[in-house]
Design a protein around this motif. Structure first.
Motif, PDB file in Angstrom:
ATOM      1  N   SER A  33      -5.784  -8.704  -6.798  1.00 47.58           N
ATOM      2  CA  SER A  33      -4.607  -8.935  -7.648  1.00 47.58           C
ATOM      3  C   SER A  33      -4.008  -7.618  -8.111  1.00 47.58           C
ATOM      4  O   SER A  33      -2.791  -7.466  -8.220  1.00 47.58           O
ATOM      5  CB  SER A  33      -4.990  -9.796  -8.854  1.00 47.58           C
ATOM      6  N   LEU A  34      -4.874  -6.652  -8.369  1.00 45.92           N
ATOM      7  CA  LEU A  34      -4.406  -5.321  -8.767  1.00 45.92           C
ATOM      8  C   LEU A  34      -3.600  -4.677  -7.635  1.00 45.92           C
ATOM      9  O   LEU A  34      -2.545  -4.070  -7.874  1.00 45.92           O
ATOM     10  CB  LEU A  34      -5.607  -4.448  -9.128  1.00 45.92           C
ATOM     11  N   LEU A  35      -4.085  -4.820  -6.397  1.00 45.23           N
ATOM     12  CA  LEU A  35      -3.344  -4.286  -5.247  1.00 45.23           C
ATOM     13  C   LEU A  35      -1.991  -4.980  -5.085  1.00 45.23           C
ATOM     14  O   LEU A  35      -0.995  -4.347  -4.736  1.00 45.23           O
ATOM     15  CB  LEU A  35      -4.169  -4.456  -3.973  1.00 45.23           C
ATOM     16  N   LEU A  36      -1.948  -6.274  -5.333  1.00 38.78           N
ATOM     17  CA  LEU A  36      -0.673  -6.996  -5.256  1.00 38.78           C
ATOM     18  C   LEU A  36       0.317  -6.466  -6.290  1.00 38.78           C
ATOM     19  O   LEU A  36       1.519  -6.383  -6.034  1.00 38.78           O
ATOM     20  CB  LEU A  36      -0.902  -8.491  -5.455  1.00 38.78           C
ATOM     21  N   GLY A  37      -0.193  -6.097  -7.468  1.00 40.34           N
ATOM     22  CA  GLY A  37       0.677  -5.521  -8.490  1.00 40.34           C
ATOM     23  C   GLY A  37       1.242  -4.175  -8.070  1.00 40.34           C
ATOM     24  O   GLY A  37       2.408  -3.861  -8.333  1.00 40.34           O
ATOM     25  N   VAL A  38       0.425  -3.369  -7.388  1.00 43.41           N
ATOM     26  CA  VAL A  38       0.902  -2.077  -6.875  1.00 43.41           C
ATOM     27  C   VAL A  38       2.004  -2.304  -5.843  1.00 43.41           C
ATOM     28  O   VAL A  38       3.047  -1.627  -5.861  1.00 43.41           O
ATOM     29  CB  VAL A  38      -0.270  -1.287  -6.258  1.00 43.41           C
ATOM     30  N   ALA A  39       1.785  -3.258  -4.935  1.00 41.57           N
ATOM     31  CA  ALA A  39       2.803  -3.560  -3.929  1.00 41.57           C
ATOM     32  C   ALA A  39       4.092  -4.038  -4.582  1.00 41.57           C
ATOM     33  O   ALA A  39       5.196  -3.645  -4.180  1.00 41.57           O
ATOM     34  CB  ALA A  39       2.275  -4.622  -2.961  1.00 41.57           C
ATOM     35  N   ARG A  40       3.967  -4.864  -5.606  1.00 42.84           N
ATOM     36  CA  ARG A  40       5.161  -5.388  -6.279  1.00 42.84           C
ATOM     37  C   ARG A  40       5.946  -4.275  -6.955  1.00 42.84           C
ATOM     38  O   ARG A  40       7.184  -4.307  -6.982  1.00 42.84           O
ATOM     39  CB  ARG A  40       4.741  -6.433  -7.315  1.00 42.84           C
ATOM     40  N   ALA A  41       5.259  -3.262  -7.500  1.00 41.29           N
ATOM     41  CA  ALA A  41       5.932  -2.163  -8.196  1.00 41.29           C
ATOM     42  C   ALA A  41       6.884  -1.420  -7.273  1.00 41.29           C
ATOM     43  O   ALA A  41       7.961  -0.981  -7.687  1.00 41.29           O
ATOM     44  CB  ALA A  41       4.895  -1.207  -8.778  1.00 41.29           C
ATOM     45  N   PHE A  42       6.495  -1.259  -6.007  1.00 41.42           N
ATOM     46  CA  PHE A  42       7.332  -0.528  -5.061  1.00 41.42           C
ATOM     47  C   PHE A  42       8.277  -1.439  -4.285  1.00 41.42           C
ATOM     48  O   PHE A  42       9.325  -0.997  -3.824  1.00 41.42           O
ATOM     49  CB  PHE A  42       6.447   0.238  -4.068  1.00 41.42           C
TER      50      PHE A  42
END
Length: 416
Positions: A121-130
Motif C-alpha cells: 500500500s505504501l508503494l501504491l501511495g508513492v506511485a500515486r504521488a507521481f
C-alpha cells in the motif's frame, strides 16, 4: 499575456494525425491504468478484511497510500517538470504492475499477510504521488489548446466509466479468487505502460532551473498570484469538503432509504453515471462563454443536490439528486482543469498539477472526516444538509472574493 504552449508536433505538417494518435494512446493507457487501480483497491481491501477482520487495518491501507502521496507531491511536481512525463507515467504504472504481480504470486503461494499488504500500500501511495501530476501535465502537450476542453471532457468521461466499472469488475472476478483479480490488474497496468510509452515524445526545454526549495514551491506561488486559478481550485476544495456525502452513503442506504447493498451500489455509482453523461455532452459541445460564472453556478447546483439528497426519504429522488450532482460536478471539473492547464506555462504544469492534487486529496480525505464528525453531532441528515448549505454559502462568497473568476468569459487566457 503568457503564450499557451502546445505540442511541438502542432507546428508540423502531420501534426493533427500525430496529435490524435498520441492522445488516444494516452486515453487508452489512462483508462487501463485507472480500471486496474479501481479493481486493485477493491481486492486489496477485501483481502485485508478477510485476513484480519479489522476495520482499523482497512483504515491503515488507505492511510499508507495517502501519506506518501501527500509528502511526495511537491517534489514529484518538480520532477515532472524536469523529466520526460511519458517515462514517469509509465514508471508509475510499472510500479503498480509489480504490486499486482506480487499480490497475485503471494496469494497463489499463500504467503500474503497483513504486513505485505501494508508495505505494498505504501508503494501504491508513492506511485500515486507521481502519477497524477504526470498525467495532468502530459495531456495538454498532446493536443492543440483549441480542443483541450473537449479532450479533457472526453478523458474525464472515460475515468468516470472506469470508476464505475472497475470496482464492479473487481468484485465480480473476486468470486474466482483474489489471484484472478490481481492477475487482471497486472495485465491492465502492463497494457497502460506500453500505450504510454508509445506516445510521441514531447520536446523538453534544454535549459532547466536547478533544483531548490524555491523552484519546488514555484507551483504554490504561481497559483497564489493568479486569482482565477486560486479561486477555481479553492472552490472545488471547499465544495468537496463541505458537500461530499460518500462516506455516509451506507447509513443513508440502510437507515434513511431502507434499502440493501444493491441500493448502496446504485447510490455510489449515481454521481459517476451523471458525470459520464455530461462528459459526453461537453465533448461534443464544450462551454465557450461565461465559463467562470458557469463554474460557480454548477457548484451551486451541486450544493442544491446535496440539500435534496439530505432531505429525501425516497430512493428514486435520492438517486436522481446524486445523478445530477455528478453532472454538475463534471461541468466544474472540466472548466477548472481547462482554466488551470491553459493559464499555466508548460514548464510549470507539473508543479501546478502537484498542488492541484494536494487540493483534491485534502478535500476527499478531510471531507470524509468532516462528514463523519458532523454526522456524529447532528445525525447523517443534518450533516448532509449543513454541507449543502455550506457549499451554497461558499459559492456566494466566491462571487465576491474572486471577481476575476466570476467574470472570466473564455477558457483561454485573457490579455494581461
Amino acid at each position: 499575456m503568457t503564450a499557451v504552449p502546445t505540442s511541438p508536433a502542432a507546428a508540423q505538417p502531420n501534426a493533427p494525425l500525430r496529435s490524435y494518435t498520441s492522445f488516444m494512446r494516452f486515453w487508452w493507457g489512462r483508462l487501463a491504468g485507472t480500471t486496474g487501480q479501481q479493481m486493485l483497491m477493491v481486492a486489496l481491501g477485501w483481502q485485508m478484511y478477510e485476513i484480519t477482520g479489522s476495520a482499523w487495518d482497512l483504515g491503515l491501507v488507505g492511510l499508507l497510500q495517502f501519506i506518501p502521496a501527500l509528502v511526495l507531491t511537491l517534489p514529484a511536481g518538480h520532477v515532472v517538470d524536469r523529466h520526460d512525463r511519458r517515462l514517469l507515467l509509465a514508471g508509475c504504472m510499472a510500479l503498480q504492475l509489480v504490486v499486482g504481480l506480487a499480490l497475485a504470486l503471494g496469494t497463489a503461494g499463500g504467503w500474503v499477510g497483513r504486513e505485505l499488504i501494508l508495505a505494498l500500500s505504501l508503494l501504491l501511495g508513492v506511485a500515486r504521488a507521481f502519477q497524477m501530476p504526470s498525467q495532468q501535465a502530459l495531456a495538454p502537450t498532446l493536443v492543440p489548446a483549441a480542443v483541450l476542453p473537449r479532450a479533457l471532457a472526453f478523458s474525464s468521461g472515460a475515468m468516470q466509466a472506469a470508476v464505475v466499472a472497475g470496482p464492479a469488475l473487481g468484485g465480480f472476478l473476486y468470486a474466482a479468487g483474489a489471484t484472478v483479480v490481481y492477475g487482471v490488474c497486472a495485465a491492465l497496468f502492463a497494457l497502460g505502460c506500453v500505450l504510454v510509452m508509445r506516445i510521441t515524445p514531447v520536446a523538453r526545454p534544454a535549459h532547466r532551473e536547478p533544483a531548490s526549495w524555491n523552484t519546488m514551491l514555484a507551483g504554490l506561488r504561481f497559483i497564489w498570484q493568479r486569482q482565477a486559478i486560486l479561486g477555481a481550485l479553492s472552490l472545488d476544495l471547499f465544495a468537496v469538503l463541505l458537500g461530499g456525502a460518500t462516506a455516509l452513503l451506507p447509513i443513508f442506504a440502510r437507515d434513511v432509504l431502507h434499502t440493501g447493498p444493491w441500493g448502496l451500489g446504485l447510490l455510489r455509482g449515481a454521481p459517476a453515471i451523471g458525470a459520464l453523461l455530461v462528459s459526453v455532452v461537453l465533448t461534443r459541445t464544450p462551454i465557450e462563454r461565461r465559463v467562470g460564472r458557469t463554474m460557480l453556478l454548477s457548484v451551486g447546483v451541486y450544493g442544491l443536490c446535496m440539500l435534496v439528497f439530505g432531505w429525501s426519504t425516497n430512493f428514486l429522488l435520492s438517486f436522481a439528486a446524486l445523478l445530477v450532482s455528478g453532472g454538475a460536478d463534471m461541468i466544474s471539473v472540466v472548466i477548472r482543469q481547462s482554466l488551470v492547464q491553459l493559464d499555466t506555462p508548460d514548464e510549470m504544469r507539473g508543479r501546478v498539477a502537484a498542488v492541484n492534487s494536494i487540493f483534491i486529496g485534502a478535500s476527499n480525505q478531510l471531507g470524509e472526516f468532516e462528514s463523519g464528525a458532523t454526522a456524529a453531532a447532528f445525525g447523517p441528515v443534518g450533516s448532509v444538509v449543513l454541507g449543502g448549505m455550506g457549499t451554497l454559502l461558499v459559492v456566494g462568497l466566491w462571487f465576491r472574493l474572486f471577481p476575476t473568476l466570476a467574470r472570466r468569459e473564455t477558457l483561454s487566457s485573457p490579455p494581461a
